[in-house]
Each structure stands twice: as C-alpha cells, then as structure tokens.
Design a protein around this motif. Sequence first.
Motif, PDB file in Angstrom:
ATOM      1  N   GLU A  54     -18.034  33.274  -5.493  1.00 26.63           N
ATOM      2  CA  GLU A  54     -19.152  32.381  -5.191  1.00 26.63           C
ATOM      3  C   GLU A  54     -19.479  31.480  -6.384  1.00 26.63           C
ATOM      4  O   GLU A  54     -19.790  30.306  -6.207  1.00 26.63           O
ATOM      5  CB  GLU A  54     -20.377  33.196  -4.783  1.00 26.63           C
ATOM      6  N   SER A  57     -17.031  28.686  -6.383  1.00 28.87           N
ATOM      7  CA  SER A  57     -17.285  27.687  -5.348  1.00 28.87           C
ATOM      8  C   SER A  57     -18.455  26.782  -5.728  1.00 28.87           C
ATOM      9  O   SER A  57     -18.451  25.586  -5.421  1.00 28.87           O
ATOM     10  CB  SER A  57     -17.547  28.352  -3.998  1.00 28.87           C
ATOM     11  N   LYS A  60     -17.121  24.356  -8.217  1.00 31.47           N
ATOM     12  CA  LYS A  60     -16.251  23.420  -7.515  1.00 31.47           C
ATOM     13  C   LYS A  60     -17.074  22.330  -6.819  1.00 31.47           C
ATOM     14  O   LYS A  60     -16.724  21.142  -6.871  1.00 31.47           O
ATOM     15  CB  LYS A  60     -15.417  24.185  -6.488  1.00 31.47           C
ATOM     16  N   GLU A  61     -18.187  22.721  -6.202  1.00 32.83           N
ATOM     17  CA  GLU A  61     -19.057  21.747  -5.541  1.00 32.83           C
ATOM     18  C   GLU A  61     -19.664  20.768  -6.541  1.00 32.83           C
ATOM     19  O   GLU A  61     -19.778  19.573  -6.275  1.00 32.83           O
ATOM     20  CB  GLU A  61     -20.181  22.459  -4.783  1.00 32.83           C
TER      21      GLU A  61
END
Length: 94
Positions: A54, A57, A60-61
């Motif tokens: 998580e 991610s 990454k966003e």
Amino acid sequence: MIIQLRNEGLTCAIGIQLNISLFTVRSVVKKFNETGSTENKVGSGRPGIFSAREKRSIIKEVKKNPKISAPQLAKDVANTSHKTFNVQTVRVTR
C-alpha cells in the motif's frame, strides 16, 4: 557485560564499574532471569496502518500526479484499501 559481571559474583559494584544506575543493572538482570536473554522483543510497538504494498501504491500515485492534494490522495487510498485513517497518515507515509 552486566550479566557477565553478575556471573563473576559482583553485585552493587557493577553499576559503579560500568557507570550506570543500579536500577538499570537490576532491570537487565531481572529481564535475563525471566527470559534468558537481554534482547528486546520482536515486533514491539504499534503496527503500521499500511502494508509495504500500500505504501508503494501511494508513492506511485504521487509520482503520477505530484500536485494531488493530501486529502484527495487519502480519499483515493481509503476507497481502494477500505481502511479509515487520518490525512496526516498519508502525508507521513514514505
């Protein structure tokens, strides 16, 4: 070192010799007698909210859209992870 000196027969002189408080000597000896070791427990402390996946991610966003606001990012992450958390948690996540 404390346990080694204790096994050699020293008592109150351990604190003086190592320049540490008598309370520290007592607590280390007590811990050693109870557990057989002086190491800290594994996993002490509160577990984190996000898993490593998580966290990746979230990063990454942010790399996709660096101008996204923390509240918006928190909303997006909450929708995908189905967890409740504070916006500050997203800001601190590395």
